[in-house]
Scaffold this motif. Structure first.
Motif, PDB file in Angstrom:
ATOM      1  N   GLY A 103       0.825  -1.221   0.000  1.00 49.10           N
ATOM      2  CA  GLY A 103       0.000   0.000   0.000  1.00 49.10           C
ATOM      3  C   GLY A 103       0.848   1.255   0.000  1.00 49.10           C
ATOM      4  O   GLY A 103       0.556   2.218  -0.708  1.00 49.10           O
ATOM      5  N   LEU A 104       1.929   1.231   0.797  1.00 48.03           N
ATOM      6  CA  LEU A 104       2.842   2.388   0.798  1.00 48.03           C
ATOM      7  C   LEU A 104       3.490   2.547  -0.575  1.00 48.03           C
ATOM      8  O   LEU A 104       3.672   3.656  -1.074  1.00 48.03           O
ATOM      9  N   GLY A 105       3.831   1.393  -1.181  1.00 46.26           N
ATOM     10  CA  GLY A 105       4.417   1.426  -2.532  1.00 46.26           C
ATOM     11  C   GLY A 105       3.459   2.075  -3.515  1.00 46.26           C
ATOM     12  O   GLY A 105       3.871   2.857  -4.375  1.00 46.26           O
ATOM     13  N   ALA A 106       2.157   1.769  -3.366  1.00 53.65           N
ATOM     14  CA  ALA A 106       1.162   2.366  -4.273  1.00 53.65           C
ATOM     15  C   ALA A 106       1.179   3.881  -4.134  1.00 53.65           C
ATOM     16  O   ALA A 106       1.156   4.613  -5.136  1.00 53.65           O
ATOM     17  N   ALA A 107       1.256   4.363  -2.872  1.00 50.68           N
ATOM     18  CA  ALA A 107       1.308   5.820  -2.661  1.00 50.68           C
ATOM     19  C   ALA A 107       2.587   6.384  -3.270  1.00 50.68           C
ATOM     20  O   ALA A 107       2.579   7.446  -3.895  1.00 50.68           O
ATOM     21  N   GLY A 108       3.696   5.652  -3.106  1.00 48.88           N
ATOM     22  CA  GLY A 108       4.984   6.113  -3.645  1.00 48.88           C
ATOM     23  C   GLY A 108       4.942   6.221  -5.156  1.00 48.88           C
ATOM     24  O   GLY A 108       5.426   7.204  -5.735  1.00 48.88           O
ATOM     25  N   ILE A 109       4.332   5.214  -5.817  1.00 49.66           N
ATOM     26  CA  ILE A 109       4.250   5.259  -7.287  1.00 49.66           C
ATOM     27  C   ILE A 109       3.399   6.454  -7.711  1.00 49.66           C
ATOM     28  O   ILE A 109       3.716   7.159  -8.670  1.00 49.66           O
ATOM     29  N   ALA A 110       2.313   6.704  -6.943  1.00 49.45           N
ATOM     30  CA  ALA A 110       1.423   7.819  -7.312  1.00 49.45           C
ATOM     31  C   ALA A 110       2.116   9.164  -7.150  1.00 49.45           C
ATOM     32  O   ALA A 110       1.838  10.111  -7.883  1.00 49.45           O
ATOM     33  N   ILE A 111       3.062   9.243  -6.189  1.00 54.90           N
ATOM     34  CA  ILE A 111       3.765  10.510  -5.967  1.00 54.90           C
ATOM     35  C   ILE A 111       4.733  10.801  -7.114  1.00 54.90           C
ATOM     36  O   ILE A 111       5.005  11.953  -7.425  1.00 54.90           O
ATOM     37  N   ALA A 112       5.253   9.728  -7.736  1.00 52.40           N
ATOM     38  CA  ALA A 112       6.263   9.919  -8.790  1.00 52.40           C
ATOM     39  C   ALA A 112       5.792  10.973  -9.783  1.00 52.40           C
ATOM     40  O   ALA A 112       4.659  10.948 -10.236  1.00 52.40           O
ATOM     41  N   ASN A 113       6.679  11.871 -10.092  1.00 48.60           N
ATOM     42  CA  ASN A 113       6.311  13.042 -10.893  1.00 48.60           C
ATOM     43  C   ASN A 113       6.980  12.963 -12.254  1.00 48.60           C
ATOM     44  O   ASN A 113       8.092  13.439 -12.434  1.00 48.60           O
ATOM     45  N   GLY A 114       6.321  12.363 -13.222  1.00 50.13           N
ATOM     46  CA  GLY A 114       6.894  12.290 -14.557  1.00 50.13           C
ATOM     47  C   GLY A 114       7.686  11.013 -14.772  1.00 50.13           C
ATOM     48  O   GLY A 114       7.778  10.148 -13.910  1.00 50.13           O
ATOM     49  N   ILE A 115       8.266  10.934 -15.980  1.00 48.37           N
ATOM     50  CA  ILE A 115       9.066   9.750 -16.339  1.00 48.37           C
ATOM     51  C   ILE A 115      10.497  10.020 -15.883  1.00 48.37           C
ATOM     52  O   ILE A 115      11.108  11.008 -16.275  1.00 48.37           O
ATOM     53  N   ARG A 116      11.013   9.148 -15.047  1.00 44.45           N
ATOM     54  CA  ARG A 116      12.348   9.361 -14.482  1.00 44.45           C
ATOM     55  C   ARG A 116      13.407   9.092 -15.558  1.00 44.45           C
ATOM     56  O   ARG A 116      13.416   8.019 -16.167  1.00 44.45           O
ATOM     57  N   VAL A 117      14.263  10.062 -15.806  1.00 43.97           N
ATOM     58  CA  VAL A 117      15.348   9.847 -16.776  1.00 43.97           C
ATOM     59  C   VAL A 117      16.679  10.228 -16.148  1.00 43.97           C
ATOM     60  O   VAL A 117      16.740  10.966 -15.170  1.00 43.97           O
ATOM     61  N   ASP A 118      17.753   9.722 -16.753  1.00 37.51           N
ATOM     62  CA  ASP A 118      19.089  10.045 -16.263  1.00 37.51           C
ATOM     63  C   ASP A 118      19.647  11.248 -17.031  1.00 37.51           C
ATOM     64  O   ASP A 118      18.927  11.904 -17.785  1.00 37.51           O
ATOM     65  N   GLN A 119      20.932  11.503 -16.882  1.00 35.92           N
ATOM     66  CA  GLN A 119      21.513  12.703 -17.494  1.00 35.92           C
ATOM     67  C   GLN A 119      21.625  12.602 -19.017  1.00 35.92           C
ATOM     68  O   GLN A 119      21.984  13.562 -19.681  1.00 35.92           O
ATOM     69  N   HIS A 120      21.325  11.422 -19.571  1.00 40.82           N
ATOM     70  CA  HIS A 120      21.297  11.270 -21.040  1.00 40.82           C
ATOM     71  C   HIS A 120      19.865  11.179 -21.566  1.00 40.82           C
ATOM     72  O   HIS A 120      19.646  10.805 -22.696  1.00 40.82           O
ATOM     73  N   MET A 121      18.905  11.449 -20.701  1.00 38.73           N
ATOM     74  CA  MET A 121      17.476  11.418 -21.045  1.00 38.73           C
ATOM     75  C   MET A 121      16.954   9.999 -21.229  1.00 38.73           C
ATOM     76  O   MET A 121      15.894   9.778 -21.807  1.00 38.73           O
TER      77      MET A 121
END
Ligand SMILES: Cc1cc2nc3c(=O)[nH]c(=O)nc-3n(C[C@H](O)[C@H](O)[C@H](O)COP(=O)(O)OP(=O)(O)OC[C@H]3O[C@@H](n4cnc5c(N)ncnc54)[C@H](O)[C@@H]3O)c2cc1C
Length: 330
Positions: free
Chosen positions: A159-177
């Protein structure tokens, strides 16, 4: 994924609640009534969370609901009496009943009407997989340990993981996109990344950010490995105001103002300690352009140099560039 994890988290406790209450010493008929209370609370929860979603925004309400759901699931480990079960059943039922309709509202916000059926069909398919996973896992856990403790611990964590996924803001990319799947790149409004300038996570919504990242992504695709190092800037013309920003000013603790705010012609230089974080300008394009050169060169003028005016700043930048030509031309 949030929908899947949310359902995986609450389905096990819902399905095994009666057996769990009986294992805690509650009489069978009373244990069944806990399930009924959850269901009744879900009726009110749907209305309550729906109204809150309309008033406060769906995403924050969903995230809060998911966090409450995880906390209540964990709290079941600490109860044993019927009235305690009833109290938690009201909160749990209202919460899992309340968050469910919010996914449809979120899907409508994020996707256009032409594909909403496909999107929501796929989302509910994943949620159904989650719903079937929880009860199965709960049964296996009980068979293995003759106790439901790990079911409630595991469900609370999911359940905490579900909240964590929902908090994620956008598609996570590294310094090379590149995303976690290197063949998939993201740029612009959709991409969140650790910014070289602040060291913090950002998702920048500006034309310049989108085009700079698109260029870098293209270079990544054809085999270059340069990190993203563009100086962030933003430009907008609103009525008779030319708004320009360079740098990222979050975390600033002091500022210096140049120009005449009363005449709508001024720049604010934001500092964290002695480090220049960024400049916001209104109708002072020369300040903005000089700011881009300074931040691009890695030059942070002292606040008193800024206060001395643009000529002093240009001279200080020229002196810095002579001392550190490589950085200044980078
Ligand atoms: C009202 C407003 C004013 C703004 N003013 C400024 C400003 O003055 N200065 C500034 O720098 N920035 C401004 N911005 C921000 C700027 O427009 C964005 O940061 C920038 O356009 C982001 O570019 P992007 O390519 O990441 O996304 P977008 O420009 O949003 O492009 C994404 C594209 O993908 C398409 N798309 C979406 N889903 C799908 C799909 N499933 N399949 C196929 N295509 C899809 C969309 O239709 C869109 O064309 C403003 C934004 C808004 C909303």
């Amino acid at each position: 994924m949030t929908f899947f994890a949310c359902c995986a988290a609450h389905s096990g406790p819902i399905f095994h609640m009666v057996s769990y209450a009986m294992a805690c010493g509650v009489a069978p008929m009373a244990a069944v009534s806990i399930y009924s209370v959850e269901g009744l609370a879900g009726l009110g929860g749907r209305l309550l969370y729906g109204v809150l979603g309309d008033r406060l925004g769906v995403k924050p309400v969903l995230i809060t609901g998911l966090a409450i759901q995880a906390a209540v699931i964990a709290a079941y480990l600490a109860v044993g009496r019927l009235e305690q079960f009833y109290v938690l059943a009201v909160i749990f039922g209202a919460t899992y009943g309340g968050v469910m309709p919010l996914y449809a509202v979120l899907a409508r916000e994020y996707f256009g009407p032409r594909i909403i059926g496909t999107v929501f069909g796929a989302a509910t398919m994943l949620s159904s997989l989650g719903m079937s996973f929880g009860p199965l896992a709960g049964g296996m856990i009980y068979d293995a340990y003759a106790s439901y403790s790990w079911l409630f611990i595991g469900s609370a964590l999911v359940g905490l993981g579900a909240a964590g996924i929902a908090i994620a803001n956008g598609i996570r990319v590294d310094q090379h996109m590149q995303s976690s799947i290197p063949e998939i790149l993201a740029v612009g409004d959709a991409a969140s990344y650790r910014h070289w300038f602040t060291g913090g996570d950002v998702r920048l919504e500006s034309v310049q950010n989108a085009t700079d990242q698109a260029r870098l992504a293209a270079r990544t695709i054809v085999g270059h490995a340069e990190p993203f190092a563009a100086v962030p800037w933003f430009w907008s013309d609103i009525g008779d105001m030319k708004l320009q920003m360079v740098g990222l000013t979050q975390g600033g603790d002091s500022h210096v103002v140049l120009g005449e705010p009363a005449e709508n012609r001024f720049s604010i230089y934001h500092y964290a300690g002695n480090r220049l974080l960024g400049i916001e300008s209104v109708n002072r394009p020369a300040d903005h352009m000089l700011g881009r050169k300074m931040l691009g060169a890695g030059f942070s003028p002292a606040p008193h140099t800024v206060a001395a005016g643009p000529d002093a700043l240009k001279a200080a930048l020229a002196a810095f560039s002579q001392d550190e030509p490589a950085r200044a031309s980078a």
